[in-house]
Design a protein around this motif. Structure first.
Motif, short mmCIF file in Angstrom:
data_model
loop_
_atom_site.label_atom_id
_atom_site.label_comp_id
_atom_site.label_asym_id
_atom_site.label_seq_id
_atom_site.Cartn_x
_atom_site.Cartn_y
_atom_site.Cartn_z
N VAL A 261 0.87 -1.17 0.00
CA VAL A 261 0.00 0.00 0.00
C VAL A 261 0.91 1.23 0.00
O VAL A 261 1.75 1.37 0.89
N VAL A 262 0.74 2.09 -0.99
CA VAL A 262 1.61 3.27 -1.12
C VAL A 262 0.74 4.51 -1.31
O VAL A 262 0.28 4.79 -2.42
N PRO A 263 0.49 5.27 -0.26
CA PRO A 263 -0.28 6.51 -0.42
C PRO A 263 0.53 7.56 -1.18
O PRO A 263 1.77 7.57 -1.11
N ARG A 264 -0.17 8.44 -1.85
CA ARG A 264 0.51 9.55 -2.52
C ARG A 264 0.98 10.57 -1.49
O ARG A 264 0.24 10.92 -0.57
N VAL A 265 2.22 11.04 -1.67
CA VAL A 265 2.77 12.11 -0.84
C VAL A 265 3.30 13.17 -1.79
O VAL A 265 4.48 13.17 -2.14
N PRO A 266 2.44 14.07 -2.29
CA PRO A 266 2.84 15.02 -3.34
C PRO A 266 4.08 15.82 -2.95
O PRO A 266 4.13 16.46 -1.90
N GLY A 267 5.09 15.76 -3.81
CA GLY A 267 6.31 16.51 -3.57
C GLY A 267 7.09 16.06 -2.35
O GLY A 267 8.06 16.71 -1.95
N GLY A 268 6.70 14.95 -1.73
CA GLY A 268 7.37 14.48 -0.52
C GLY A 268 6.95 15.23 0.74
O GLY A 268 7.49 14.98 1.81
N THR A 292 10.48 5.01 0.69
CA THR A 292 10.85 4.72 -0.70
C THR A 292 11.80 5.79 -1.23
O THR A 292 11.96 6.86 -0.65
N GLY A 293 12.42 5.50 -2.37
CA GLY A 293 13.29 6.47 -3.01
C GLY A 293 12.55 7.65 -3.59
O GLY A 293 13.16 8.66 -3.96
N GLY A 294 11.23 7.54 -3.71
CA GLY A 294 10.41 8.62 -4.25
C GLY A 294 9.76 9.49 -3.19
O GLY A 294 8.78 10.17 -3.46
N GLN A 295 10.31 9.44 -1.96
CA GLN A 295 9.81 10.26 -0.85
C GLN A 295 8.37 9.88 -0.46
O GLN A 295 7.53 10.74 -0.22
N LYS A 333 9.50 14.01 -6.90
CA LYS A 333 10.42 14.19 -5.77
C LYS A 333 10.89 15.65 -5.72
O LYS A 333 11.02 16.30 -6.77
N SER A 334 11.13 16.17 -4.54
CA SER A 334 11.58 17.57 -4.46
C SER A 334 12.49 17.80 -3.27
O SER A 334 12.51 17.03 -2.31
N CYS A 335 13.24 18.91 -3.34
CA CYS A 335 13.96 19.42 -2.19
C CYS A 335 13.08 20.49 -1.53
O CYS A 335 11.96 20.74 -1.98
N VAL A 336 13.58 21.15 -0.49
CA VAL A 336 12.74 22.14 0.20
C VAL A 336 12.78 23.52 -0.44
O VAL A 336 12.00 24.40 -0.08
N GLY A 337 13.69 23.73 -1.40
CA GLY A 337 13.70 24.98 -2.14
C GLY A 337 13.85 26.22 -1.28
O GLY A 337 14.45 26.19 -0.19
#
Length: 530
Positions: A261-268, A292-295, A333-337
């Motif tokens: 089960v993998v919920p979406r976590v937009p942008g991490g 996961t590697g995709g945050q 995937k994103s950094c905190v910008g």
């Protein structure tokens, strides 16, 4: 049968045993065996945990193939069967099992000698098939009618297609690229036919434009096309029977028959309340958890009948399906910008969230991964993604066609210093063009490389609208965005849809064969390699 006939007619033939070589799919994974995989002798074992493949070949004292077992990658099966039968000598096994790793090309059905058998059901040899093609039976259906090959269990049909194509190429004739033996066209042509005709029924499509009843190749491919074109809930009516193993239960099947089960976590980005909800679900259902590697957070070990209850809890916490089970947009995937990082030059987290919510659920020829980095330090690794964005002082640089995996590819720069609106428009066009014209299971890197002119052509089509389809592609994406609904939300709203989520149709008891042990404080499948 031959032995019985001989004995009835007064002969002395004896039954020496049947050829038990076979190739099939088990829980969506290709497996094959030939000869005696447990025979004494020297073993050649090739295992790759990253791709989930395992291959073993046993050689006898004379260096001949005594048996083989293949899991995950069965491309070498036709050649190994002939080695076991003695019709071809033992090839270089590294080149056969891992042609890319050895720098060569694996021998395939086209390299088999005429005496090699291709259809065990009707004892048809490669030479017989080649003669049939030379006599004018230049399609798989034609070869079937002339030789009966492929009319039994059907497992040899892909080999027949390769033999037909090789023979036509040898004769200097054009080879029609086919999605599978049931459709005499490649995926891009079939997608355009589906899109232009408005057909949303596989039965109608194969009756009007194909042959037979379809197979494990064309059914999921067409199901993906229907989903890309917005045909509604993917498990309703006929579409349910077309789906691949994972889509069938809206979850990734694991080695022990349970699901992830993998919920979406937009942008991490995730709230403490959502983290707590995920933790409580994992605790209450005793699920293995991993970042996961995709945050995102992966919850593994759920039984099929538990999936609705798990998703009801997650949806209540404001989470939704992450489509980890589909050939679809996965993560951004994103950094905190600029929000937190002193080096950031743009708000990469907000852009990543916007992109993920825009493209979520988009079905494609293969999975799609994105990343957004807030500066040139590239913490989000955008240049290793299908779509990567890197912030500049003046806007965004857009990279396309990258991926990790078994054949890593570095993304190529498509455009520089784009404003957010122009960036989104460019990604819209790129994705929908790929959805239309990519081959089945072809990543963007391969698709892009195979286009005439490569990245320069992509630039002219996406940025300059050289083909005049920009407005169509943007309209296709707008329809997708407007019609998106979480598939698990739709499932939970309909009792009829929930009925499929059972281990057995005649009992509510869980599958007794699924057993676990505890390692590092978490539950894992019993017997899992350590």
């Amino acid at each position: 049968a031959a032995v019985v006939a001989d004995r009835l007619s007064g002969g002395q033939a004896t039954f020496a045993g049947a050829d038990t070589s076979t190739e099939l799919k088990l829980l969506g994974v290709g497996v094959a065996s030939c000869g005696d995989p447990h025979a004494p002798g020297d073993e050649v074992v090739v295992a790759d945990a990253a791709t989930g493949t395992w291959q073993r070949v046993v050689l006898d004292a004379q260096g001949r193939v005594a048996g083989a077992a293949l899991v995950g990658d069965t491309a070498a099966y036709p050649m190994l069967v002939q080695c076991v039968r003695g019709t071809v000598p033992t090839p270089d096994l590294l080149s056969l099992l891992r042609p890319r790793a050895s720098g060569g090309t694996a021998p395939g059905p086209a390299d088999l000698p005429d005496v090699a058998g291709v259809c065990s059901c009707h004892n048809v040899s490669c030479g017989t098939v080649r003669v049939a093609v030379q006599e004018g039976f230049d399609t798989v259906p034609g070869v079937k009618s002339a030789t009966a090959a492929g009319t039994g269990c059907g497992s040899c049909v892909p080999v027949l297609q390769e033999l037909v194509d090789a023979e036509l190429a040898k004769a200097g004739r054009s080879v029609v690229k086919r999605l599978c033996p049931h459709f005499a066209m490649a995926r891009p042509e079939l997608f355009e036919l589906v899109r232009a005709s408005g057909t949303r029924s596989f039965a109608e499509l194969v009756a009007r434009h194909g042959t037979g009843q379809g197979c494990e190749i064309c059914k999921p491919a067409v199901a993906s096309m229907f989903a890309s074109l917005g045909s509604g809930y993917i498990l309703d009516g006929e579409q349910a029977s077309l789906q691949d193993s994972n889509d069938h239960f809206l979850a990734n099947i694991q080695r022990d028959g349970t699901y992830s089960v993998v919920p979406r976590v937009p942008g991490g980005e995730i709230t403490p309340a959502q983290l707590i909800a995920i933790g409580e679900v994992a605790r209450d259902f005793d699920l293995y958890t991993k970042i996961t590697g995709g945050q995102r957070i992966d919850l593994l070990g759920a039984r099929v009948e538990q999936l609705p209850a798990i998703w009801a809890r997650l949806l209540e916490a404001g989470l939704e399906s992450g489509h980890a089970y589909g050939k679809a947009v996965r993560t951004v995937k994103s950094c905190v910008g600029t929000t937190w990082c002193r080096y950031g030059v743009q708000d990469s987290t907000q852009l990543a969230i916007d992109l993920e919510l825009r493209y979520r659920g988009l079905r494609a020829p293969h999975k799609l991964k994105f990343a957004v980095s807030g500066c040139a330090r590239e913490c989000a690794e955008a240049q290793s993604k299908d779509v990567g964005v890197i912030a500049t002082e003046r806007g965004w640089n857009l990279y396309v066609g990258g991926n990790g995996g078994m054949r890593p590819a570095h993304a190529e720069l498509l455009a520089e210093d784009l404003a957010t609106e122009a960036l989104t428009r460019s990604i819209d066009r790129y994705l929908m063009w790929y959805v239309r014209t990519g081959e089945r299971l072809e990543r963007t890197a391969t698709w892009q490389r195979n286009l005439p002119g490569g990245i320069d052509f992509v630039r002219r089509v996406v940025l300059e609208d050289e083909l005049g389809i920009g407005a169509e592609l943007e309209a296709d994406m707008a329809r997708h965005v407007a019609s998106y609904r979480c598939e698990w939300q739709e499932t939970l709203e309909d009792p009829a849809r929930l009925a499929r989520f059972v281990s057995f149709v005649n009992t509510d008891e869980p599958d007794p064969t699924v057993t676990h042990v505890r390692v590092r404080g978490q539950r894992i499948p019993a017997g899992a390699p350590s």
